[in-house]
Design a protein around this motif. Sequence first.
Motif, PDB file in Angstrom:
ATOM      1  N   GLU A 244      -1.473  -4.147   2.559  1.00 24.27           N
ATOM      2  CA  GLU A 244      -0.316  -3.500   3.612  1.00 24.27           C
ATOM      3  C   GLU A 244       0.050  -4.396   4.749  1.00 24.27           C
ATOM      4  OE1 GLU A 244       1.802  -0.913   2.471  1.00 24.27           O
ATOM      5  OE2 GLU A 244       2.660  -1.320   4.697  1.00 24.27           O
TER       6      GLU A 244
ATOM      7  N   TYR B 123      19.948  16.827   2.900  1.00 22.92           N
ATOM      8  CA  TYR B 123      20.724  16.064   3.025  1.00 22.92           C
ATOM      9  C   TYR B 123      21.905  16.471   3.129  1.00 22.92           C
ATOM     10  CZ  TYR B 123      15.816  13.617   1.061  1.00 22.92           C
ATOM     11  OH  TYR B 123      15.024  13.197   0.676  1.00 22.92           O
TER      12      TYR B 123
ATOM     13  N   PRO C 228      18.300   8.584  -5.029  1.00 25.04           N
ATOM     14  CA  PRO C 228      17.361   9.668  -5.336  1.00 25.04           C
ATOM     15  C   PRO C 228      18.191  11.204  -5.734  1.00 25.04           C
ATOM     16  CG  PRO C 228      18.108   8.856  -2.763  1.00 25.04           C
ATOM     17  CD  PRO C 228      18.386   8.510  -3.231  1.00 25.04           C
TER      18      PRO C 228
ATOM     19  N   ASP D 173       5.631  -4.434  -3.509  1.00 26.55           N
ATOM     20  CA  ASP D 173       5.811  -4.209  -2.093  1.00 26.55           C
ATOM     21  C   ASP D 173       7.385  -3.536  -1.615  1.00 26.55           C
ATOM     22  OD1 ASP D 173       6.330  -6.286  -3.287  1.00 26.55           O
ATOM     23  OD2 ASP D 173       5.401  -7.323  -1.779  1.00 26.55           O
ATOM     24  N   GLY D 174       7.553  -2.861  -2.950  1.00 19.57           N
ATOM     25  CA  GLY D 174       8.859  -2.433  -2.191  1.00 19.57           C
ATOM     26  C   GLY D 174       9.984  -3.063  -1.904  1.00 19.57           C
TER      27      GLY D 174
ATOM     28  N   GLY E 277      10.129  -6.394  -0.121  1.00 26.70           N
ATOM     29  CA  GLY E 277       8.717  -7.011   0.122  1.00 26.70           C
ATOM     30  C   GLY E 277       8.720  -9.167  -0.526  1.00 26.70           C
TER      31      GLY E 277
ATOM     32  N   VAL F 276       3.094 -13.190   4.162  1.00 26.24           N
ATOM     33  CA  VAL F 276       2.108 -12.717   3.061  1.00 26.24           C
ATOM     34  C   VAL F 276       2.699 -13.715   2.598  1.00 26.24           C
ATOM     35  CG1 VAL F 276       1.792 -11.613   1.333  1.00 26.24           C
ATOM     36  CG2 VAL F 276       1.292 -10.156   3.620  1.00 26.24           C
TER      37      VAL F 276
ATOM     38  N   GLY G  98       0.891  -1.547   0.232  1.00 28.22           N
ATOM     39  CA  GLY G  98      -0.653  -0.474   0.357  1.00 28.22           C
ATOM     40  C   GLY G  98       0.863   1.283   0.216  1.00 28.22           C
ATOM     41  N   GLY G  99       1.848   0.921  -0.848  1.00 30.86           N
ATOM     42  CA  GLY G  99       2.843   3.080  -1.092  1.00 30.86           C
ATOM     43  C   GLY G  99       1.543   3.336  -1.891  1.00 30.86           C
ATOM     44  N   PRO G 100       2.992   4.148  -2.837  1.00 31.54           N
ATOM     45  CA  PRO G 100       2.561   4.472  -4.260  1.00 31.54           C
ATOM     46  C   PRO G 100       1.929   4.131  -4.910  1.00 31.54           C
ATOM     47  CG  PRO G 100       4.891   5.780  -3.067  1.00 31.54           C
ATOM     48  CD  PRO G 100       3.906   4.963  -2.253  1.00 31.54           C
ATOM     49  N   SER G 101       3.005   2.988  -5.719  1.00 32.88           N
ATOM     50  CA  SER G 101       2.338   2.204  -6.422  1.00 32.88           C
ATOM     51  C   SER G 101       0.648   1.393  -6.811  1.00 32.88           C
ATOM     52  CB  SER G 101       3.489   1.289  -6.923  1.00 32.88           C
ATOM     53  OG  SER G 101       5.064   1.284  -6.850  1.00 32.88           O
TER      54      SER G 101
ATOM     55  N   ILE H 245       9.100   9.815   5.314  1.00 32.85           N
ATOM     56  CA  ILE H 245       9.297  10.685   4.505  1.00 32.85           C
ATOM     57  C   ILE H 245       9.834  10.106   3.467  1.00 32.85           C
ATOM     58  CG2 ILE H 245      10.796  12.977   4.306  1.00 32.85           C
ATOM     59  CD1 ILE H 245       8.591  13.242   6.639  1.00 32.85           C
ATOM     60  N   ARG H 246       9.705  10.194   2.630  1.00 35.53           N
ATOM     61  CA  ARG H 246      10.837   9.732   1.233  1.00 35.53           C
ATOM     62  C   ARG H 246      10.799  10.587  -0.226  1.00 35.53           C
ATOM     63  NH1 ARG H 246       9.129   3.492   0.481  1.00 35.53           N
ATOM     64  NH2 ARG H 246      10.798   2.916   2.344  1.00 35.53           N
ATOM     65  N   ALA H 247      10.291  10.713  -1.435  1.00 29.36           N
ATOM     66  CA  ALA H 247      10.311  11.863  -2.294  1.00 29.36           C
ATOM     67  C   ALA H 247       9.526  13.024  -2.626  1.00 29.36           C
ATOM     68  CB  ALA H 247      10.126  10.826  -3.216  1.00 29.36           C
TER      69      ALA H 247
ATOM     70  N   ASP I 267       9.735  -0.317  -6.654  1.00 33.20           N
ATOM     71  CA  ASP I 267      10.408  -0.662  -6.119  1.00 33.20           C
ATOM     72  C   ASP I 267      10.471  -1.639  -5.917  1.00 33.20           C
ATOM     73  OD1 ASP I 267      10.848   2.470  -5.472  1.00 33.20           O
ATOM     74  OD2 ASP I 267      11.860   2.177  -3.975  1.00 33.20           O
TER      75      ASP I 267
ATOM     76  N   ALA J 233      15.911  12.353  -7.871  1.00 37.61           N
ATOM     77  CA  ALA J 233      14.644  12.270  -8.072  1.00 37.61           C
ATOM     78  C   ALA J 233      14.026  11.213  -8.909  1.00 37.61           C
ATOM     79  CB  ALA J 233      13.874  14.073  -8.754  1.00 37.61           C
TER      80      ALA J 233
END
Length: 390
Positions: free
Chosen positions: A32, A222, A293, A159-160, A163, A127, A10-13, A43-45, A286, A296
């Motif tokens: 998720e 950063y 990063p 699932d990154g 995952g 899972v 349940g990330g952005p993808s 906190i990411r992109a 991912d 971006a």
Amino acid sequence: MKTQVCIIGGGPSGLLLSQLLHLQGIDNVVLERQSRDYVLGRIRAGVLEHGFAELMREARCGERMDREGEIHEGFFIAHDGRMDRVDLHRYSGGSSVIVYGQTELTRDLYEARDRMQGTVVHDVQDVQLHDIAGTSPSVSYRKGDERVRVECDFVIGADGFHGVSRKSIPAGVLSEYEKVYPFGWLGVLSRTKPVSPELIYARHERGFALCSLRSQVLSRYYIQVPLSDKVEDWSDEDFWAELRRRVPSEVAGRLLTGPSIEKSIAPLRSFVAEPMRYGSLFLAGDAAHIVPPTGARGLNSAASDIHYLYHAMLGHYRDGDDSGLDGYSAKALARVWKAQRFSWWMTTMLHTFPDSLAYDRKLQDTDLAYLFSSEAAMRSLAENYVGLPF
Ligand SMILES: Cc1cc2nc3c(=O)[nH]c(=O)nc-3n(C[C@H](O)[C@H](O)[C@H](O)COP(=O)(O)OP(=O)(O)OC[C@H]3O[C@@H](n4cnc5c(N)ncnc54)[C@H](O)[C@@H]3O)c2cc1C
């Protein structure tokens, strides 16, 4: 439970695909591992391509992004005590990027899923993917004392990097390509006015630094640190002092500092797994590829996978045409590798490598000199930064 598409992650993808499919009447479930608060605490992109923004609008989730996101038409590269501007708008033929945090975007997607009564199951444990080589796969998970099985047509592994989906593909099927960089980024989020309205990428002999932002009241900074460093090694004061040393003095002089509201270290890694499909399992974001990063590209590469996958699923369910599904892996990977190349190039040009030769540093100097003296080089950077077409 029965559904058409079972999405793991349940990330952005995962959320974006879920929302797009639901709007087309394609039933799906998102599983998720974490709680919603946990996912929204990461906190990411923060830099979005217009292609991504278009997908958010198509998913009917773009309203707040369009209201609160900032259009950026350029950024700075600081080097040798000066600042040179990359005019994205001019060199990309009028394009730009949108600065809008991944956390906010994920929140918008969750809220849209709630409004449409989409099924997102949080806190799923253990899972497991079953029968993914064939055409009747299923996914099982544990929630509390209950074990649930989801039968579906397709499984989406969104699932990154850590995952379970990619790891469920039998040994020998995937080719994995990886490059681990000998440093990480220490990031600080602070409720302060950003030092610059546009991002500043700084090359410095003490190490790379980036002055970024999430809004005009929320800054993200950063600095490059050795992999052996721990977050606890860095007090806020030490962080601000080191950042000041790595940016030009006029930038250091106007830097507003404050307590960190988040501080973390992200190791830098490039990774691609090929192919991105195995039977009825499709990898996205991912789960299949990551980039450092710089440049971006991470979140934006995830978005292009979702674009291809969404259209492939539409072809299958609406038109009975599987060519999109069959071509998904090759199409997605062609763009993924271009994002890999660009991220590697930006990382190599701007970071200090612990064991670099004097020769390597001369090439870094020359790369920057060429960039700021050649319209062709500038066009190439701008074209990649605003996002290659899907
Ligand atoms: C610290 C950090 C900083 C970053 N900064 C930037 C940046 O500045 N710019 C940029 O473009 N990109 C950046 N990225 C990359 C960007 O955040 C990712 O590319 C993006 O999150 C990819 O989205 P995704 O949905 O594919 O994967 P993720 O966001 O990782 O989502 C995957 C989801 O799957 C869940 N999950 C994992 N395992 C399971 C399981 N077994 N069962 C169910 N669910 C599971 C996870 O909890 C997670 O919510 C950064 C990444 C990190 C880690």
